[in-house]
Motif scaffolding. Structure first.
Motif, PDB file in Angstrom:
ATOM      1  N   PHE A 553       0.822  -1.212   0.000  1.00 39.64           N
ATOM      2  CA  PHE A 553       0.000   0.000   0.000  1.00 39.64           C
ATOM      3  C   PHE A 553       0.857   1.264   0.000  1.00 39.64           C
ATOM      4  O   PHE A 553       0.407   2.321  -0.418  1.00 39.64           O
ATOM      5  N   GLN A 554       2.074   1.139   0.466  1.00 36.70           N
ATOM      6  CA  GLN A 554       2.912   2.330   0.587  1.00 36.70           C
ATOM      7  C   GLN A 554       3.334   2.911  -0.756  1.00 36.70           C
ATOM      8  O   GLN A 554       4.094   3.862  -0.821  1.00 36.70           O
ATOM      9  N   ARG A 555       2.830   2.307  -1.824  1.00 37.82           N
ATOM     10  CA  ARG A 555       3.066   2.907  -3.137  1.00 37.82           C
ATOM     11  C   ARG A 555       2.221   4.169  -3.319  1.00 37.82           C
ATOM     12  O   ARG A 555       2.301   4.825  -4.347  1.00 37.82           O
ATOM     13  N   GLY A 556       1.434   4.529  -2.315  1.00 36.91           N
ATOM     14  CA  GLY A 556       0.664   5.765  -2.400  1.00 36.91           C
ATOM     15  C   GLY A 556      -0.755   5.649  -1.906  1.00 36.91           C
ATOM     16  O   GLY A 556      -1.482   6.636  -1.864  1.00 36.91           O
ATOM     17  N   THR A 607      10.225   1.324   5.607  1.00 38.44           N
ATOM     18  CA  THR A 607      10.086   1.406   4.155  1.00 38.44           C
ATOM     19  C   THR A 607       9.126   2.499   3.717  1.00 38.44           C
ATOM     20  O   THR A 607       9.011   2.769   2.517  1.00 38.44           O
ATOM     21  N   SER A 608       8.441   3.124   4.669  1.00 37.29           N
ATOM     22  CA  SER A 608       7.509   4.195   4.311  1.00 37.29           C
ATOM     23  C   SER A 608       8.274   5.396   3.758  1.00 37.29           C
ATOM     24  O   SER A 608       9.374   5.714   4.207  1.00 37.29           O
ATOM     25  N   THR A 609       7.678   6.052   2.787  1.00 34.53           N
ATOM     26  CA  THR A 609       8.345   7.210   2.183  1.00 34.53           C
ATOM     27  C   THR A 609       7.990   8.514   2.873  1.00 34.53           C
ATOM     28  O   THR A 609       8.704   9.500   2.719  1.00 34.53           O
ATOM     29  N   SER A 610       6.889   8.528   3.634  1.00 34.64           N
ATOM     30  CA  SER A 610       6.488   9.806   4.224  1.00 34.64           C
ATOM     31  C   SER A 610       5.778   9.685   5.567  1.00 34.64           C
ATOM     32  O   SER A 610       5.573  10.689   6.245  1.00 34.64           O
ATOM     33  N   LEU A 611       5.374   8.492   5.971  1.00 30.15           N
ATOM     34  CA  LEU A 611       4.563   8.279   7.188  1.00 30.15           C
ATOM     35  C   LEU A 611       3.280   9.100   7.144  1.00 30.15           C
ATOM     36  O   LEU A 611       2.792   9.567   8.172  1.00 30.15           O
ATOM     37  N   SER A 612       2.738   9.268   5.952  1.00 23.96           N
ATOM     38  CA  SER A 612       1.523  10.069   5.817  1.00 23.96           C
ATOM     39  C   SER A 612       0.356   9.248   5.291  1.00 23.96           C
ATOM     40  O   SER A 612      -0.599   9.788   4.747  1.00 23.96           O
ATOM     41  N   LEU A 613       0.438   7.913   5.457  1.00 21.35           N
ATOM     42  CA  LEU A 613      -0.601   7.028   4.922  1.00 21.35           C
ATOM     43  C   LEU A 613      -1.323   6.280   6.044  1.00 21.35           C
ATOM     44  O   LEU A 613      -1.666   5.114   5.908  1.00 21.35           O
ATOM     45  N   SER A 614      -1.492   6.943   7.189  1.00 15.04           N
ATOM     46  CA  SER A 614      -2.209   6.385   8.355  1.00 15.04           C
ATOM     47  C   SER A 614      -1.442   5.272   9.043  1.00 15.04           C
ATOM     48  O   SER A 614      -2.030   4.403   9.697  1.00 15.04           O
ATOM     49  N   GLU A 615      -0.097   5.267   8.941  1.00 14.07           N
ATOM     50  CA  GLU A 615       0.692   4.265   9.657  1.00 14.07           C
ATOM     51  C   GLU A 615       0.526   4.386  11.162  1.00 14.07           C
ATOM     52  O   GLU A 615       0.791   3.427  11.901  1.00 14.07           O
ATOM     53  N   ASP A 616       0.094   5.548  11.645  1.00 14.07           N
ATOM     54  CA  ASP A 616      -0.057   5.763  13.091  1.00 14.07           C
ATOM     55  C   ASP A 616      -1.070   4.794  13.701  1.00 14.07           C
ATOM     56  O   ASP A 616      -1.009   4.502  14.898  1.00 14.07           O
ATOM     57  N   LYS A 617      -1.994   4.279  12.905  1.00 15.77           N
ATOM     58  CA  LYS A 617      -3.009   3.363  13.443  1.00 15.77           C
ATOM     59  C   LYS A 617      -2.389   2.036  13.896  1.00 15.77           C
ATOM     60  O   LYS A 617      -3.005   1.289  14.655  1.00 15.77           O
ATOM     61  N   LEU A 618      -1.182   1.760  13.425  1.00 11.10           N
ATOM     62  CA  LEU A 618      -0.491   0.543  13.867  1.00 11.10           C
ATOM     63  C   LEU A 618       0.066   0.700  15.281  1.00 11.10           C
ATOM     64  O   LEU A 618       0.425  -0.282  15.919  1.00 11.10           O
ATOM     65  N   LEU A 619       0.176   1.946  15.762  1.00 18.89           N
ATOM     66  CA  LEU A 619       0.658   2.215  17.126  1.00 18.89           C
ATOM     67  C   LEU A 619      -0.567   2.472  17.989  1.00 18.89           C
ATOM     68  O   LEU A 619      -0.992   3.604  18.188  1.00 18.89           O
TER      69      LEU A 619
END
Length: 1196
Positions: A553-556, A607-619
């Protein structure tokens, strides 16, 4: 061999007048990617010219005559006129092998050229009738040659063995030449028949004579078909013989031709038949091969035209896959003999699909080792041709029923097992390898049998098929629909761990190739069918697969929905892990998926390019349950994960800030919002646990790293920090992990360098939240404590309780902290003012501590303004903090190194800060040091430490007592107490010059050149000696008198004091020792001491009368104190003095005479002859004044 074909270009240049092309495998290696032999038909351009209907050799046979078989012939008429004679010559020269081959090849070349040139030209000559019969005669002769040479399979074994002859230079046996001549003839017959058919323009050529004799039809077409089928059959038979030695692992490495000439013959046949199929609408090469091979795999009888195929074949199905695959590989060769990516041959999917159905038929009971080989072959042809949807569907129907299988090959061992993906990144990498197959001839492809199971190879085929239709066309939707349709609730619940792994890898491959969101959503729906109480191993795989999809998904694409699904599952598992009622065995099992989650989420952040794709929900709140329940080893993993997340946040934040100039405002706002969400999650779910862990006496190493990450987070985004850290979150965190005296020094030693390295001025120059000391002062205090407590982790015997590597790491961290502290502006300024800046890049912490203490002392001594002195005192006390709290663990631990460092460090403070410690602000600290370190009840454990550092304390206390304005008397009393105690403590029982020379009190009093400070300390020591160690009780001498006198002598000898007031302090005690003690060592040492004092006083008396008065005071007092009791002993002692310095005793003559007369008067017995005699003996040593006094005594 030549490296470039003269016919590789499109230019159809004329052939040079050389030997005609022929089959030859000398100097040719069996390399599938290598060009063919330079003398062969393909490389020399003969095939290309044939298919383009060009003259086989434009520059040849242009003369009127031509030499064939050693005889001259008329070029234009020889073949028509002497057909039988020429063909008869070809059959009578078999005994000359090499020459025969050359001549036959030349003759065959002549036939081809004749057919192309003479017949086509239609030139007139007197033999038109004979020429009209030529095609029929030629056909009959060609048929006769086929009967003469027979088939390849019928060649004797000794001739066929020539296939295995390797390159031997230019010399070959006759069998080799004969075998290759057969190949030349077989190919030339087909070539000539093809040319003949073209020249006849569709008119059938009959062998009239043969028909008349036998009654059977023989045409150019029938002879071509018969000869072609026989040749294909024989070549297939040769391939069968080679396949008998092929293992499944060698399928793509071992080819179907016994020598390169056979390889070239296959290529010639493929291109000729493909051309005839397009031009003449005859059967294609694959049609012939399918008709030949189909009976092998179906068990049906072989067609008559393929009569002669060997009846026995090892594994007919595997052989067919192998032969078709290698034949397809040869299809890459162009007409010029070079390998090109463009297609030169049509595909053969119809037959491949038939083979797949046989392979995948459950009734066939094909073993996995064979299936792996078949699928490997299928992958190879997929890479050569456009993939087939039907082939993929057939394979999926098979594998969908066997997902729970491990697809292992038992005899292959461990190498045959599929790669175990222990992380989402590894799983994604495996999926990528499936989506990007290795090139055909690379080891990655040819050795795939060893590294991948058949299912993984199928996934490569699937990926290739899906990649052909990126736009989501019908074939793609069909395949995706077929995959979805095979999974149901029951199917999902029946999946084993291996099956679940295969399921996840399948969906990841499909998601990577087609609609990611759709495939990922479908995968989640199917995974929801798994039971809630599925084994931890299943849960580990599910999370790993989900995290792998997140990596895609981190492709955008936003990962919010996927992350929320995963977070919910993680939260429930973490709660169970935390639950007190959960059994330990269950917790151990649960750590599998939990640890996998940590590793996978770390990879998502990395591997995330910006941490702007809702990765925070994993924490999420699952960490609130997980962290408190972790064991030590689990905690290390969790903190390592946290460190990774913090580091990636810093990296992406810096990238985000740097990109703000180019991003659109809306994009910037979204990026900032996501970064704030990540920061909020870190503060909420991790920092409280981290802060609760900070007072641990065994802090994990990663705790400091994570704390440093939060410090940088607070510096970067202060508004995100919790309310209890506001308004200065950076200082609050530094107080928690760096400045608090309760925090373990190992944690501080690792934490502070991170923070000081990045932002010393910005973070540390501000005032701390308490307002009591600057951030720099607090950092210095923390460093001071770390240096003092650096040995606490060691055992009492000095051995290190940690491993060598860990111990070295701690030492390096302390050195780094030391380096950074010395670079703090406040500390650097002190060092510069004191002129004590370190010259080395790396300075030991202990040496740096001494340097710093000295600089503070020097800075204080140079301040003249009282208010500034007061400020400096406060700063100095802030630097060391509650030093007794810092050193208490060392005193309790009894570790020798820790005690040594503690006493030495505090001794440095006492010595170099003595004027500062004498002030009212700091004197209480000095009193505590004296009471706590120097005058405790028991000092046995500190003997070594005290012995080494006592000089520092004595020197410092001496200075402090002399400058103190309020407590000077008390400090002097303390100094005397310390001196008395340790003079006695370290004084040996019997005289020993070695022990005396290294007595710490003596070492503290010695100096190269006398100074007022040193003299003051020596005066104190002499006072203590006289008052406590040299006092006689009546006639009884004090204990250890010889040892004390030896100490006194060393003290006087080592220092060049000239002050009589100081020198004469011990003189009464020395004189009394001479008077009352007859022990040799006492008298010797006393005499030496007396001599030294008298000599120094004599030298001083020459400088003025005041010194003489001071020198006389001690002997005069000695006489007055002892007259009437020890008169004779007095004279004896004074005799020693008189020998050393008569002037001193001469001055005492009046006192001595008066004392004598008073003694006699008190006795009332008149003159005391004995006493007068002893006195006269003394007077005799005093020169004229002594003689005069003797005369005066005689007149009494």
């Amino acid at each position: 061999a030549e490296t470039l074909s003269p016919f590789a270009a499109d230019s159809l240049c004329e052939l040079p007048p050389t030997q005609p092309p022929c089959f030859c495998c000398s100097e040719t290696k069996d390399d599938p990617a290598r060009s063919l032999h330079a003398d062969g038909y393909v490389y020399r351009g003969a095939l290309k010219r044939l298919l383009l209907r060009l003259d086989p050799a434009p520059s040849e046979y242009e003369t009127d005559t031509v030499e064939i078989f050693g005889f001259p012939w008329v070029t234009e008429t020889a073949l028509v006129e002497s057909t039988k004679l020429l063909f008869g010559q070809a059959g009578n020269l078999h005994y000359e092998a090499e020459d025969l081959k050359k001549q036959c090849v030349t003759f065959l070349q002549y036939i081809k050229i004749y057919l192309h040139s003479v017949i086509e030209a239609g030139s007139s000559h007197p033999f038109e009738e004979v020429e009209a019969q030529f095609p029929s005669a030629l056909l009959e002769e060609l048929f006769g040659i086929t009967l003469l040479i027979g088939r390849l399979k019928d060649l004797s074994a000794n001739i066929q063995s020539a296939f295995t002859i390797q390159n031997q230079g230019k010399i070959f046996p006759p069998s080799w030449h004969l075998l290759h001549l057969h190949l030349d003839i077989h190919w030339s017959i087909l070539e000539i028949l093809h040319l003949l058919g073209l020249k006849m323009q569709g008119q059938v050529v009959y062998a009239h004579q043969f028909v008349n004799l036998t009654g059977e039809n023989l045409t150019d077409t029938s002879l071509f078909e018969e000869h072609l089928c026989s040749l294909l059959c024989d070549l297939t038979g040769l391939a069968m013989g080679k396949y008998s030695k092929v293992r499944p692992t060698e399928t793509l490495n071992i080819h179907h031709y016994p020598c390169p000439c056979i390889k070239e013959l296959w290529i010639l046949l493929m291109h000729l038949l493909e051309n005839r199929s397009k031009v003449l609408h005859t059967q294609s090469f694959w049609n012939y091969m399918n008709s030949l091979l189909r009976p092998l795999v179906t068990g049906k009888p072989t067609p008559d035209q393929f009569d002669g195929l060997p009846t026995h074949c090892k594994d007919p199905l595997g052989f067919t896959w192998w032969l078709v695959t290698h034949s397809a590989l040869l299809g890459q060769y162009s007409r010029s003999g070079a390998i090109h990516n463009e297609k030169h041959m049509g595909d053969n999917w119809t037959f491949i699909e038939e083979l797949l159905k046989i392979t995948c038929n459950p009734k066939g009971n094909v073993a996995e080792d064979q299936i792996r080989m078949h699928v490997h072959c299928c992958l190879t042809v997929c890479m050569l041709w456009d993939p087939s949807t039907i082939a993929v569907s057939t394979l999926w129907d098979y594998y969908s029923k066997k997902l729970n299988s491990s697809f292992t090959v038992p005899w292959l061992g461990v190498s045959g097992l599929g790669a175990l993906c222990k992380s989402p990144l590894a799983l994604l990498e495996q999926a990528r390898s499936c989506c990007c197959p290795s090139p055909l001839y690379s080891p990655g492809h040819t050795q795939l049998y060893h590294s991948a199971n058949s299912f993984h190879i199928f996934l490569r085929i699937l990926a290739l098929c899906l990649s052909q239709d990126r736009a989501g066309g019908v074939p793609q939707r069909q395949i995706k629909g077929r995959i979805y349709s095979k999974f149901s609730s029951k199917k999902m619940q029946e999946l084993s761990e291996a099956g679940l792994m295969n399921f996840l890898l399948l969906f990841i491959v499909v998601a990577k190739q087609v609609e990611l969101e759709d495939v990922a959503g479908r995968a989640c729906e199917l995974l929801d069918f798994l039971p809630s109480n599925c084994p931890p191993g299943h849960r580990t795989l599910v999370w790993r697969g989900q995290l792998t999809l997140l990596l895609l998904f981190q492709r955008g694409l936003d990962v919010g929905a996927q992350a929320s699904w995963l977070a919910s599952s993680f939260n429930e598992t973490a709660k169970e892990f935390y639950n007190k009622t959960t059994e330990m065995s269950r917790k151990l099992a649960l750590w599998g998926p939990l640890g996998s989650y940590l590793e996978g989420v770390a990879e998502v952040f990395e591997t995330s390019t910006s941490l702007s794709l809702s990765e925070d929900k994993l924490l999420n709140e699952g960490f609130d349950w997980l962290l408190p329940a972790c064991r030590q080893s689990d905690l290390n993993s969790a903190l390592g994960f946290l460190q990774t997340v913090l580091a990636q946040r810093v990296h992406h934040r810096s990238v985000h800030l740097a990109s703000n100039l180019t991003w659109a405002p809306a994009h910037t706002s979204i990026g900032k919002e996501r970064h704030l969400a990540v920061a909020s999650a870190l503060w909420t779910h991790f920092f409280p646990f981290l802060r609760g862990l900070r007072l641990s006496q065994t802090p994990p190493a990663q705790l400091a790293d994570a704390a440093a990450g939060f410090t940088l987070l607070a510096f970067d985004l202060p508004g995100t920090a919790p309310q209890d850290l506001q308004p200065s979150p950076v200082q609050s965190i530094m107080q928690c992990f760096g400045w608090d005296d309760m925090v373990h020094p190992l944690l501080v030693t690792r934490y502070l360098p991170h923070v000081l390295q990045i932002s010393s001025e910005t973070s540390l120059s501000r005032e701390s939240s308490s307002g009591s000391a600057s951030g720099q002062s607090l950092s210095v205090r923390a460093w001071f404590r770390c240096v003092l407590q650096q040995h606490l982790h060691k055992n009492q015997d000095g051995t290190d309780s940690r491993t060598g590597e860990l111990s070295r790491a701690v030492e390096e961290q302390l050195c780094e902290l030391t380096r950074l502290v010395l670079r703090l502006p406040e500390v650097d300024s002190l060092l510069q003012k004191a002129g004590l800046q370190p010259t080395a890049n790396k300075i030991e912490p202990s040496a740096a501590l001494e340097l710093f203490v000295k600089s503070v002392g020097i800075a204080y001594s140079r301040i003249q303004v009282l208010s500034e002195r007061s400020v400096m005192i406060t700063r100095a006390l802030d630097y060391i903090g509650d030093i007794f709290k810092h050193i208490k663990p060392s005193l309790v631990s009894k570790n020798p190194e820790a005690l040594q460092l503690t006493y030495w460090a505090v001794g440095c403070i006492v010595k170099h800060w003595s004027p500062l410690l004498a002030t009212s602000k700091a004197q209480q600290l000095l009193f505590r040091i004296v009471d706590g370190l120097l005058l405790p009840h028991n000092v046995m454990q500190q003997d070594k430490a005290l012995r080494d550092s006592l000089p520092l304390y004595l020197q410092g206390l001496s200075v402090a007592s002399s400058v103190s304005q309020s407590q000077g008397a008390y400090m002097k009393q303390q100094l005397r107490s310390v001196t008395r105690r340790y003079l006695n403590h370290f004084l040996p029982a019997s005289p020993s010059i070695g022990a005396i020379a290294n007595h710490p009190v003596l070492l503290g009093a010695c100096e190269a050149s006398p100074t007022p400070r040193g003299a003051a300390l020596r005066r104190t020591i002499l006072d203590v000696l006289c008052d406590n160690f040299l006092q006689f009780k009546g006639y009884t001498p004090p204990p250890r008198l010889a040892t004390v006198l030896m100490f006194l002598l060393e003290l006087l000898r080592r220092n060049r004091d000239t002050d009589p007031a100081l020198l004469t302090l011990p003189l009464p005690a020395v004189l009394r020792s001479l008077m009352l003690v007859n022990e040799v060592q006492v008298r010797t040492t006393s005499t030496d001491a007396l001599q030294l004092v008298v000599e120094r006083c004599a030298a001083a008396s020459a400088e003025g009368p005041i010194y003489l008065i001071l020198c006389l005071s001690s002997p005069r007092s000695f006489v007055e104190e002892n007259e009437g009791v020890y008169d004779r002993q007095i004279y004896s002692v004074l005799e020693t003095v008189a020998v050393l310095d008569p002037a001193v005793v001469q001055a005492l003559i009046p006192n001595l005479s008066l004392s004598l007369r008073n003694t006699e008067h008190k006795r009332g017995l008149g003159k005391n002859t004995t006493l007068r005699s002893a006195y006269k003996k003394l007077l005799c040593l005093l020169g004229e004044s002594g003689q005069a006094e003797i005369t005066s005594l005689e007149e009494d």
